[in-house]
Design a protein around this motif. Structure first.
Motif, PDB file in Angstrom:
ATOM      1  N   LYS C  75       0.828  -1.210   0.000  1.00  0.00           N
ATOM      2  CA  LYS C  75       0.000   0.000   0.000  1.00  0.00           C
ATOM      3  C   LYS C  75       0.861   1.258   0.000  1.00  0.00           C
ATOM      4  CE  LYS C  75      -1.772   1.425   3.837  1.00  0.00           C
ATOM      5  NZ  LYS C  75      -2.598   1.557   5.051  1.00  0.00           N
ATOM      6  N   GLN C  76       1.911   1.255   0.833  1.00  0.00           N
ATOM      7  CA  GLN C  76       2.780   2.436   0.908  1.00  0.00           C
ATOM      8  C   GLN C  76       3.401   2.754  -0.447  1.00  0.00           C
ATOM      9  OE1 GLN C  76       5.297   1.260   4.339  1.00  0.00           O
ATOM     10  NE2 GLN C  76       4.792   3.322   5.081  1.00  0.00           N
ATOM     11  N   ILE C  77       3.767   1.727  -1.176  1.00  0.00           N
ATOM     12  CA  ILE C  77       4.365   1.954  -2.497  1.00  0.00           C
ATOM     13  C   ILE C  77       3.302   2.432  -3.479  1.00  0.00           C
ATOM     14  CG2 ILE C  77       5.482   0.813  -4.458  1.00  0.00           C
ATOM     15  CD1 ILE C  77       6.886  -0.962  -2.268  1.00  0.00           C
ATOM     16  N   LEU C  78       2.134   1.807  -3.441  1.00  0.00           N
ATOM     17  CA  LEU C  78       1.085   2.200  -4.395  1.00  0.00           C
ATOM     18  C   LEU C  78       0.618   3.638  -4.160  1.00  0.00           C
ATOM     19  CD1 LEU C  78      -0.986  -1.113  -4.629  1.00  0.00           C
ATOM     20  CD2 LEU C  78       0.665  -0.199  -6.274  1.00  0.00           C
ATOM     21  N   ARG C  79       0.735   4.103  -2.923  1.00  0.00           N
ATOM     22  CA  ARG C  79       0.419   5.511  -2.628  1.00  0.00           C
ATOM     23  C   ARG C  79       1.331   6.476  -3.368  1.00  0.00           C
ATOM     24  NH1 ARG C  79       0.327   5.922   3.791  1.00  0.00           N
ATOM     25  NH2 ARG C  79      -1.786   5.210   4.198  1.00  0.00           N
ATOM     26  N   ARG C  80       2.510   6.005  -3.727  1.00  0.00           N
ATOM     27  CA  ARG C  80       3.483   6.861  -4.419  1.00  0.00           C
ATOM     28  C   ARG C  80       3.206   6.948  -5.920  1.00  0.00           C
ATOM     29  NH1 ARG C  80       5.187  10.384  -2.066  1.00  0.00           N
ATOM     30  NH2 ARG C  80       6.866  10.598  -3.542  1.00  0.00           N
ATOM     31  N   VAL C  81       2.255   6.169  -6.408  1.00  0.00           N
ATOM     32  CA  VAL C  81       1.920   6.209  -7.834  1.00  0.00           C
ATOM     33  C   VAL C  81       1.269   7.543  -8.162  1.00  0.00           C
ATOM     34  CG1 VAL C  81       0.586   5.135  -9.681  1.00  0.00           C
ATOM     35  CG2 VAL C  81       1.533   3.710  -7.840  1.00  0.00           C
ATOM     36  N   LYS C  82       1.772   8.215  -9.181  1.00  0.00           N
ATOM     37  CA  LYS C  82       1.152   9.456  -9.620  1.00  0.00           C
ATOM     38  C   LYS C  82       0.229   9.163 -10.793  1.00  0.00           C
ATOM     39  CE  LYS C  82       5.132  11.763  -9.700  1.00  0.00           C
ATOM     40  NZ  LYS C  82       5.987  12.934  -9.896  1.00  0.00           N
ATOM     41  N   PRO C  83      -0.761  10.035 -11.019  1.00  0.00           N
ATOM     42  CA  PRO C  83      -1.789   9.716 -12.019  1.00  0.00           C
ATOM     43  C   PRO C  83      -1.230   9.304 -13.385  1.00  0.00           C
ATOM     44  CG  PRO C  83      -2.408  11.691 -10.798  1.00  0.00           C
ATOM     45  CD  PRO C  83      -1.027  11.336 -10.358  1.00  0.00           C
ATOM     46  N   ASP C  84      -0.104   9.908 -13.804  1.00  0.00           N
ATOM     47  CA  ASP C  84       0.390   9.599 -15.147  1.00  0.00           C
ATOM     48  C   ASP C  84       1.395   8.451 -15.184  1.00  0.00           C
ATOM     49  OD1 ASP C  84      -1.189  11.562 -16.100  1.00  0.00           O
ATOM     50  OD2 ASP C  84       0.383  13.093 -16.163  1.00  0.00           O
ATOM     51  N   ASP C  85       1.685   7.873 -14.037  1.00  0.00           N
ATOM     52  CA  ASP C  85       2.669   6.785 -14.017  1.00  0.00           C
ATOM     53  C   ASP C  85       2.113   5.514 -14.662  1.00  0.00           C
ATOM     54  OD1 ASP C  85       4.673   8.172 -12.706  1.00  0.00           O
ATOM     55  OD2 ASP C  85       4.077   7.506 -10.707  1.00  0.00           O
ATOM     56  N   ALA C  86       2.989   4.837 -15.426  1.00  0.00           N
ATOM     57  CA  ALA C  86       2.683   3.474 -15.869  1.00  0.00           C
ATOM     58  C   ALA C  86       3.325   2.535 -14.849  1.00  0.00           C
ATOM     59  CB  ALA C  86       3.263   3.224 -17.251  1.00  0.00           C
ATOM     60  N   LEU C  87       2.559   1.543 -14.409  1.00  0.00           N
ATOM     61  CA  LEU C  87       3.018   0.667 -13.337  1.00  0.00           C
ATOM     62  C   LEU C  87       3.308  -0.728 -13.888  1.00  0.00           C
ATOM     63  CD1 LEU C  87       1.257   0.553  -9.886  1.00  0.00           C
ATOM     64  CD2 LEU C  87       2.024  -1.536 -10.947  1.00  0.00           C
ATOM     65  N   THR C  88       4.424  -1.293 -13.463  1.00  0.00           N
ATOM     66  CA  THR C  88       4.746  -2.671 -13.847  1.00  0.00           C
ATOM     67  C   THR C  88       5.021  -3.503 -12.601  1.00  0.00           C
ATOM     68  OG1 THR C  88       5.860  -1.746 -15.780  1.00  0.00           O
ATOM     69  CG2 THR C  88       6.197  -4.084 -15.383  1.00  0.00           C
ATOM     70  N   LEU C  89       4.488  -4.714 -12.585  1.00  0.00           N
ATOM     71  CA  LEU C  89       4.732  -5.648 -11.470  1.00  0.00           C
ATOM     72  C   LEU C  89       5.469  -6.860 -12.009  1.00  0.00           C
ATOM     73  CD1 LEU C  89       1.101  -5.665  -9.991  1.00  0.00           C
ATOM     74  CD2 LEU C  89       3.100  -4.657  -8.885  1.00  0.00           C
ATOM     75  N   GLU C  90       6.565  -7.218 -11.360  1.00  0.00           N
ATOM     76  CA  GLU C  90       7.305  -8.406 -11.769  1.00  0.00           C
ATOM     77  C   GLU C  90       7.735  -9.191 -10.539  1.00  0.00           C
ATOM     78  OE1 GLU C  90      10.136  -7.184 -15.390  1.00  0.00           O
ATOM     79  OE2 GLU C  90       9.641  -5.519 -14.022  1.00  0.00           O
ATOM     80  N   ALA C  91       7.715 -10.523 -10.647  1.00  0.00           N
ATOM     81  CA  ALA C  91       8.254 -11.360  -9.569  1.00  0.00           C
ATOM     82  C   ALA C  91       9.668 -11.763  -9.961  1.00  0.00           C
ATOM     83  CB  ALA C  91       7.372 -12.589  -9.367  1.00  0.00           C
ATOM     84  N   GLU C  92      10.631 -11.493  -9.068  1.00  0.00           N
ATOM     85  CA  GLU C  92      12.051 -11.718  -9.404  1.00  0.00           C
ATOM     86  C   GLU C  92      12.805 -12.080  -8.148  1.00  0.00           C
ATOM     87  OE1 GLU C  92      14.133  -8.370 -11.020  1.00  0.00           O
ATOM     88  OE2 GLU C  92      13.260  -8.634 -13.008  1.00  0.00           O
ATOM     89  N   ASP C  93      13.435 -13.227  -8.084  1.00  0.00           N
ATOM     90  CA  ASP C  93      14.313 -13.584  -6.957  1.00  0.00           C
ATOM     91  C   ASP C  93      13.650 -13.342  -5.595  1.00  0.00           C
ATOM     92  OD1 ASP C  93      16.149 -13.766  -9.023  1.00  0.00           O
ATOM     93  OD2 ASP C  93      16.962 -11.770  -8.619  1.00  0.00           O
ATOM     94  N   ASN C  94      12.474 -13.875  -5.397  1.00  0.00           N
ATOM     95  CA  ASN C  94      11.804 -13.692  -4.104  1.00  0.00           C
ATOM     96  C   ASN C  94      11.484 -12.251  -3.752  1.00  0.00           C
ATOM     97  OD1 ASN C  94      11.520 -16.376  -3.360  1.00  0.00           O
ATOM     98  ND2 ASN C  94      13.722 -16.454  -2.871  1.00  0.00           N
ATOM     99  N   LYS C  95      11.427 -11.424  -4.761  1.00  0.00           N
ATOM    100  CA  LYS C  95      11.009 -10.031  -4.565  1.00  0.00           C
ATOM    101  C   LYS C  95       9.868  -9.728  -5.544  1.00  0.00           C
ATOM    102  CE  LYS C  95      14.554  -8.418  -1.933  1.00  0.00           C
ATOM    103  NZ  LYS C  95      14.406  -7.741  -0.655  1.00  0.00           N
ATOM    104  N   LEU C  96       8.959  -8.888  -5.111  1.00  0.00           N
ATOM    105  CA  LEU C  96       8.003  -8.301  -6.048  1.00  0.00           C
ATOM    106  C   LEU C  96       8.572  -6.946  -6.429  1.00  0.00           C
ATOM    107  CD1 LEU C  96       5.216  -8.366  -7.474  1.00  0.00           C
ATOM    108  CD2 LEU C  96       4.299  -7.165  -5.480  1.00  0.00           C
ATOM    109  N   LYS C  97       8.825  -6.775  -7.716  1.00  0.00           N
ATOM    110  CA  LYS C  97       9.426  -5.547  -8.217  1.00  0.00           C
ATOM    111  C   LYS C  97       8.320  -4.687  -8.824  1.00  0.00           C
ATOM    112  CE  LYS C  97      12.717  -4.284 -11.747  1.00  0.00           C
ATOM    113  NZ  LYS C  97      13.446  -4.850 -12.887  1.00  0.00           N
TER     114      LYS C  97
END
Lengths: 247, 247, 247
Positions: C75-97
């Motif tokens: 949630k804390q990270i998603l709060r940093r999304v600005k209206p014009d940002d394109a968001l990408t989610l990736e699973a990598e080495d036991n991390k969600l990027k």
């Protein structure tokens, strides 16, 4: 008793302001008006409130009655009023019933309290100075004074009102000159001065929600009175005891 | 000394920002400028501030003088300035007198402090990288980093500035590419890296109130400098000690 | 796994609401949807969430995978999304990027948690009443009830839904009549009644961020279900255990 109103602002704003000073209070409801006279728990300030039938769309009061109410409870409910709601107040079975009719119908009931409190009498005061001015000027002046101290002096002379506060090291001083906006009536040419609690004044000046202008009356080391009035609708006044000079 | 200003923003915003880092400070008032150089109480950050006579409508400074002031007191008074107020500053009897002339005349006085503090010298620094960019990009980057950690690394190479933070488990990394908005000057092709406290950076980046752009200067494991400038008006800079890598 | 989205509202608002009820949760990511079924730590409420591939501009999921995540971190990270940002989610080495591409490129990584939690099963419930109405009416009603008590009764009969709360001394009662806005389906002519925690309802009704309408299903002294849906995009449901009458 049944009271209906659509212009809910006068009731809502008045109760919000009064509840900052008084916890429980007895409303006197008569065919002529809804009235309230109450002291704050520390006996330093008096509230005098009157709401006229012309605020109401329905005003059905057959006989005089007294309604002792917890003002905080009432305030919380009035906060829930939405701009388009029609509000109805009814006394029923030791409850004050408050109905909000909008897109839904919402009904609240709060207890009418038993009270053996004797009726408060408004004291007969003899003021040496009366100033009528824009309430926002006084609000600003009190907030200015609040930076430096806990009490504020009102000093008036025929051409100006001065508001002054002094802390351990800092000072604030506001001059409000006589003008079209600010009318000053004093009988004496010598300045009159009295000192009051800023904490109380901040709560009282919130009456500016009800009226653009405030009438300030005081005298040398004497109680101060603030009057907020909207003709034919509402009158809210406060009387505040002075602080003695060696406070 | 008598100073008058109508565009109060530069003074008000500067003091608001500086007071987050420094409690008491000595202003040096000369015919050329009002200047302030101060360290924060933890000796981690330096503030360098200069307000030019062209900010003022009246700038009457006959001789150099020093004014030690509690910045929090000053900030509280400057907060009371309304957009249309004309502000006057005068030194009188060990008091700084601040007058706000608007619809009313409001006067504040705060003590001029005794101080035997020796003058702070701005250190001579040798930076390996200088970046000029939009301050809001850096503000955002620091707020991003703040989610995951307490310190942030600045890494610069000829084509981009990177800002990076690492918490126990989470990471944040921001790439700010060289562009029309972001100018990067580095002498070395190898990336330069240094680490700083986020808590301090958040207070410093508030200087963005004064200027759209910020100039960032740093070097490998070396102090960082932030410069906010409005030509002919105001310059506010901060120097921040680095965190050593094993902090 | 790689997911891209530009309309970030559905993900951001859903996680903000769910994180108020659940700390850690396991997302099931399949070629068909991202799904989450989780209980709150007190085992009183269940969250059922589904985000469809049509919310995404890129939806590259080759095989089913499970992602256990701390929702507060997310949630804390998603709060940093600005209206014009394109968001990408990736699973990598036991991390969600999580990458936000706007004027800068910002990358966050949070740990994918180990979890031996067994999969939550959505219970098969048999509701006696289903009401579809404007979510804001229910939000208002719950806030009204919140003034007087800690629990609220839902009572439904063919022509209206009633929401009622009682404190030590005060009462609130809201009537929502059947109308074009409010559809009511009940099988029985007798009123159905059940009681629920206001604290939980306040967190759940925040699902109104995702959809204007809410579907409320319940039965006599039986769990309540709230459904918020945006066709082809997102579905967020909550199941809440009833309070027994002598709570």
């Amino acid at each position: 008793m049944k009271l209906g109103l659509t212009e809910t602002k006068y009731l809502k704003d008045s109760i919000a302001v009064i509840s900052e000073l008084v916890n429980e209070a007895t409303f006197k409801v008569t065919p002529q008006a809804i009235e309230l006279v109450a002291m704050d728990p520390a006996n330093v300030a008096m509230v005098i409130f009157k709401l006229l039938p012309s605020c109401f769309t329905e005003y059905d009061v057959k006989e005089k009655m007294e309604l002792a109410i917890n003002l905080n409870n009432l305030k919380q409910i009035l906060r829930r009023v939405k701009p388009d709601d029609a509000l109805t107040l009814e006394a029923e079975d030791n409850k004050l019933k408050i109905t909000l009719q909008g897109q839904t119908r919402r009904t609240f009931a709060i207890p009418i309290l038993d009270t053996d409190e004797k009726e408060q009498k408004v004291p007969d005061l003899n003021f040496g100075a009366t100033i009528k001015t824009n309430a926002s000027l006084i609000t600003e002046a009190i907030e200015d004074a609040d930076i430096v101290g806990e009490s504020v002096s009102f000093i008036v002379q025929p051409d100006k009102l001065m508001i002054s506060a002094e802390g351990d090291l800092s000072k604030a001083h506001i001059d409000i000159d006589k003008s079209e906006i600010t009318q000053i009536n004093v009988h004496d040419m010598n300045p009159l001065r009295a000192k009051y609690s800023i904490e109380y004044l901040k709560k009282m000046i919130a009456g500016a929600k009800l009226a653009d202008d405030v009438i300030i009356s005081f005298n040398k080391d004497y109680p101060l009175k603030l009057d907020f009035k909207t003709i034919d609708k509402v009158a809210l006044s406060f009387i505040l005891a002075p602080r003695v000079e060696n406070d």
